[in-house]
Enzyme design. Structure first.
Site, PDB file in Angstrom:
ATOM      1  CG  HIS A 159      -1.946  -0.942   1.173  1.00 34.28           C
ATOM      2  ND1 HIS A 159      -2.770  -1.246  -0.045  1.00 34.28           N
ATOM      3  CD2 HIS A 159      -2.311  -1.803   2.230  1.00 34.28           C
ATOM      4  CE1 HIS A 159      -3.642  -2.356   0.442  1.00 34.28           C
ATOM      5  NE2 HIS A 159      -3.403  -2.751   1.338  1.00 34.28           N
ATOM      6  CG  ASP A 195      -2.915  -8.309   0.333  1.00 34.92           C
ATOM      7  OD1 ASP A 195      -1.957  -8.703   1.253  1.00 34.92           O
ATOM      8  OD2 ASP A 195      -3.754  -7.971   0.717  1.00 34.92           O
ATOM      9  CG  HIS A 197      -6.630  -5.344   1.257  1.00 35.01           C
ATOM     10  ND1 HIS A 197      -6.205  -6.228   2.398  1.00 35.01           N
ATOM     11  CD2 HIS A 197      -7.821  -4.951   1.858  1.00 35.01           C
ATOM     12  CE1 HIS A 197      -6.872  -6.511   3.306  1.00 35.01           C
ATOM     13  NE2 HIS A 197      -7.900  -5.793   3.256  1.00 35.01           N
ATOM     14  CG  ASP A 284      -5.136 -10.247   3.089  1.00 36.52           C
ATOM     15  OD1 ASP A 284      -4.811  -9.089   3.288  1.00 36.52           O
ATOM     16  OD2 ASP A 284      -4.497 -10.582   2.103  1.00 36.52           O
TER      17      ASP A 284
END
Ligand SMILES: NCCCCCC(=O)NO
Ligand SMILES: [Zn+2]
Length: 343
Positions: A159, A195, A197, A284
């Protein structure tokens, strides 16, 4: 496959994460890395390697000097201002305001933050630097001929943008490693972010470039963090047009759906003919993950790893998300085991 690990990740031991209006124990906690390390050892996946110490040069190939300096001094400035808790951003240069860096630490925090979920604490700088060293050491193993290497990075990085932290990330370990491949002579590098996200930081770092193909499979940003980037119409700009691919999935997505996106990504990567593949590895996507909404099972990670292995590319895995601490070791080790099956 070798694993690179540093105990300095323990310097990142935040006690507070703002979530749902309260301060909780952070999901991104030391036990994540220790559980993965233990499983790698239990499964004899390969040698555990300590990182080499790198200077700031590789970091500055991706992040701005002002941002790096902010991260280095944030905690001491916050403490010097007499703040009682951990450094948590509260004020942002929102729409219609000036995009300039103020002197005050509250303003500087907000200028460089993408959210209030990630505190900065004593030791965060050291841990983030060590996480980059882990990624760059693993990158060097691959550049020197290893078929693959696992950078057990903590804190994660995907991120983090050129001058932005958040989503538990400070330095973009995967982007720094990808840039290192290029600086060492690679012509093209592909980054495949698995991931849950969107890898907003990675996308934005390379968005206008055609020497790095960035692909991310992730939960619909309309419904989940990072909320404001990661949609399928984001394909790159300028020279980078066509070098970014986002594959977005709804709540409840099982591996049978997700793997079709993986297939699309692998085909795009094969066409790109990269010299190396960097995989920001978050697990995740797991059905038991507390903050996500896909339904992958632990067995699915074996198939994920196997498919990545079939790409036949020198591959660097960088650890990203995954917050079901009971399952994280098995899930990460399953990806690496699946990958190694073809070795
Ligand atoms: N606190 C908001 C959600 C942060 C997501 C962190 C992550 O797992 N990114 O991949
Ligand atoms: Zn994640």
């Amino acid at each position: 496959m070798k694993t690179v690990y540093s105990p300095l990740h323990h310097r990142r031991t935040a006690t507070s994460e703002l979530d749902g209006g309260v301060l909780i124990e952070p999901h991104e906690r030391p036990s994540r890395a220790e559980t993965i390390l233990q499983r790698v050892r239990d499964q004899s996946l390969g040698e555990i390697v300590a990182p080499v110490n790198f200077d700031l040069a590789p970091i500055l190939r991706v992040h701005t000097l002002e941002y790096v300096s902010f991260l280095e001094h944030c905690w001491s400035e916050w403490a010097a201002a007499g703040k009682p808790g951990e450094a948590i951003p509260q004020f942002w240069p929102a729409r219609g305001m000036r995009q300039r860096v103020p002197k005050d630490i509250d303003g500087r925090l907000g200028y460089y933050a993408l959210g209030a979920d990630t505190s900065i604490t004593d030791g965060t700088w050291e841990a983030a630097r060590a996480s980059v060293d882990v990624a760059l050491t693993a990158q060097r193993l691959v550049a020197d001929g290893e078929r693959a290497a696992f950078a057990l990075c903590r804190p994660p990085g995907h991120h983090a943008a050129a001058d932005l932290f958040g989503g538990y990330c400070f330095f973009n370990n995967a982007a720094i490693a990808a840039q290192a491949f290029l600086d060492q002579g690679a012509k093209r590098v592909a980054i495949l972010d698995v991931d849950f996200h969107h890898g907003n930081g990675t996308q934005s770092i390379f968005y206008r470039r055609n020497d790095v193909l960035t692909i991310s499979l992730h939960g619909d940003p309309d419904l989940v963090f990072p909320h404001f980037l990661g949609f399928e119409d984001e394909i790159g700009e300028g020279d980078g047009e066509g070098s970014n691919l986002n594959l977005v999935y709804p709540p409840g997505t099982p591996f049978s759906e997700w793997r079709q996106g993986l297939e699309t990504a692998c085909k795009r990567i094969a066409d790109f003919r990269p010299d190396a593949l960097v995989v920001p590895l978050g697990v995740d996507t797991f059905e038991g993950d507390p903050i996500s909404f896909f339904k992958l099972t632990s067995e699915d990670y074996l198939a994920m790893g196997e498919r990545l292995g079939r790409m036949g590319l020198p591959t660097l895995f960088t650890m990203e998300g995954g917050y079901d601490v009971e399952a994280i070791g098995v899930n990460v080790a399953n990806v690496l085991t699946g990958f190694d099956q073809l070795a």
